[in-house]
Design a protein around this motif. Structure first.
Motif, short mmCIF file in Angstrom:
data_model
loop_
_atom_site.label_atom_id
_atom_site.label_comp_id
_atom_site.label_asym_id
_atom_site.label_seq_id
_atom_site.Cartn_x
_atom_site.Cartn_y
_atom_site.Cartn_z
N PRO A 181 15.80 10.52 3.22
CA PRO A 181 15.97 8.85 2.96
C PRO A 181 15.08 7.88 3.90
N LEU A 182 14.94 8.38 4.97
CA LEU A 182 14.00 7.70 5.94
C LEU A 182 12.78 7.79 5.30
N CYS A 183 12.05 8.84 4.84
CA CYS A 183 10.62 8.88 4.35
C CYS A 183 10.69 8.09 3.17
N ALA A 184 11.86 8.07 2.25
CA ALA A 184 11.65 7.17 1.02
C ALA A 184 11.80 5.73 1.46
N LEU A 185 12.45 5.39 2.48
CA LEU A 185 12.54 3.82 2.80
C LEU A 185 11.28 3.51 3.18
N ALA A 186 10.49 4.43 3.97
CA ALA A 186 9.41 4.02 4.72
C ALA A 186 8.27 3.77 3.35
N VAL A 187 8.24 4.87 2.42
CA VAL A 187 7.28 4.73 1.23
C VAL A 187 7.29 3.48 0.53
N VAL A 188 8.52 3.24 0.17
CA VAL A 188 8.89 2.01 -0.72
C VAL A 188 8.65 0.75 -0.03
N LEU A 189 9.05 0.56 1.42
CA LEU A 189 8.51 -0.67 2.21
C LEU A 189 6.94 -0.77 2.01
N ALA A 190 6.28 0.47 2.39
CA ALA A 190 4.82 0.39 2.56
C ALA A 190 4.26 -0.13 0.98
N GLY A 191 4.80 0.36 0.10
CA GLY A 191 4.44 -0.07 -1.27
C GLY A 191 4.92 -1.66 -1.74
N SER A 192 5.86 -1.97 -1.31
CA SER A 192 6.34 -3.32 -0.99
C SER A 192 5.29 -4.20 -0.55
N ILE A 193 5.11 -3.78 0.72
CA ILE A 193 4.17 -4.69 1.61
C ILE A 193 2.73 -4.77 1.14
N GLY A 194 2.05 -3.48 0.42
CA GLY A 194 0.74 -3.50 -0.15
C GLY A 194 0.76 -4.30 -1.40
N GLY A 195 1.95 -4.01 -2.28
CA GLY A 195 2.01 -4.96 -3.43
C GLY A 195 2.24 -6.55 -3.11
N GLY A 196 2.91 -6.89 -2.07
CA GLY A 196 2.74 -8.36 -1.72
C GLY A 196 1.49 -8.92 -1.22
#
Length: 88
Positions: free
Chosen positions: A50-65
Motif C-alpha cells: 500500500p505505501l508503494c501504491a500511494l507513492a506511485v499515485v502521488l508521483a503520477g498526480s504531481i507529474g500530471g499537475g
C-alpha cells in the motif's frame, strides 16, 4: 486543499475566466496523472504494497499537475483569446 487554493487564485486574479481555465487544466492534469499512475501500481509494487501504491499515485498526480500547468502556460495567449469570446 487543492480546490481551496484554486478558488483563492481565481478570486484574486485580474482575469477570472482565464485563471479558471488555467486552474481547471492543472486540476484535470493532476486527476489524469493519478489515474494513469494507478495502472502502474500492480506492475511496479505488486498487490500487497500500500505505501508503494500511494507513492506511485502521488508521483503520477504531481507529474500530471506539472504537465497541466505547463500546457496552460504554453496556451496562455489562446486562453486569453478564448475568454474574450461571447459564447454564453
Amino acid at each position: 486543499m487543492t480546490a481551496s487554493l484554486a478558488t483563492y487564485e481565481i478570486l484574486n486574479a485580474e482575469n477570472k475566466p482565464k485563471e479558471a481555465v488555467k486552474q481547471g487544466m492543472q486540476i484535470g492534469g493532476t486527476v489524469a496523472g493519478g489515474w494513469l499512475a494507478g495502472f502502474a501500481v500492480v506492475p511496479l509494487c505488486g498487490p500487497g504494497a500500500p505505501l508503494c501504491a500511494l507513492a506511485v499515485v502521488l508521483a503520477g498526480s504531481i507529474g500530471g499537475g506539472m504537465v497541466g500547468a505547463a500546457v496552460a502556460d504554453n496556451l496562455d495567449d489562446e486562453i486569453e483569446e478564448f475568454t474574450k469570446w461571447e459564447i454564453f
